[in-house]
Design an enzyme around this catalytic site. Sequence first.
Site: not given
Length: 359
Positions: A163, A165, A316-318
């Site tokens: 992972h 980020n 509104g996040s996906r």
Amino acid sequence: GALGGLGLALGLWRRQVALAAAREDEEEKELWQRFMAPPVSGLRELRRRRRELRSRMELLIMETQAEMCRALAALDPGASFAVDSWERKEGGGGISCVLQDGDVFEKAGVNVSVVSGLLSEEAARQMRSRGKSLKAKDGKLPFCAMGVSSVIHPKNPHVPTMHFNYRYFEIEEADGTKQWWFGGGTDLTPTYLNEEDAVHFHKTLKEACDKHDVKLYPKFKKWCDDYFYIKHRGERRGIGGIFFDDMDSPSKEEVFQFVKSCAKAVVPCYIPIVKKHCHDSFTPEEKLWQQLRRGRYVEFNLVYDRGTKFGLLTPGSRIESILMSLPLTARWEYMHNPPESSKEAEILEVLRNPKDWVH
């Protein structure tokens, strides 16, 4: 004569403008070919603001996404990435690149998101709990956040999950001052312990950190071990790497350069490990152990991971992109304990007591 000279100068100027526009179009085409999709902010806007750090960070995360996707696709030529560009009505959007059911990777996702708008009350509360003093104007906090995020779940139990980020955050307070910070990290979650791989992974990350300050790697390695801790199990999610958050000094430029070095280390720290093991033979019992370890991965991501929580709390996040980190398959068995002195018990020992891999 003067008019003729003016006409000549005008013609020359027009030609130069046309040449500059053609050059820009060429550059744009080249960038589009380099990236997985057109950037969220659009290339013209990024070019217009190219000296601003926000634009440079967006270009960096786009490049990191493309580099990782190409490196993964080269190892799994039978599979391909689904490239999904999405928009967020509150502001911004993202590009999700997901490969599923390949020969080498069960699921590999590399996402970019560039979002802006107003911070939700829950998200602001989460930040304040980390010591951020955020002064809202009429209860509103405009923010901008961008990052690249990836989780790779291989099929072979001898290839570790990985992972990474890297992200940038900016908040405008009531008096117009902007708070900014960077965060991120890269970590490895093997099903079985391979010391050589662990050393290679940590050494590559240490080299990236050492270019900037030799104090960074030990600090961020410990932070990683502490952060990816499944409290209810008393074990880490994996064998760590580096992790940092709220990084806002010594200067914006220096922190950006550090983040850039870390992002550039992602492919070299992981891809050689995949190449080395993706054709290793494995038994049904080893596959079963991988499935059980994946269950632990899911537990951490859904219960503790701050990025997942922030995503779920942001209007509104996906959801599909946020939960991309979850594996295609996992397993939970009641009271499963590996036999003492087994290869399975060996990795558990390291997850309970983190090791120093580079000294």
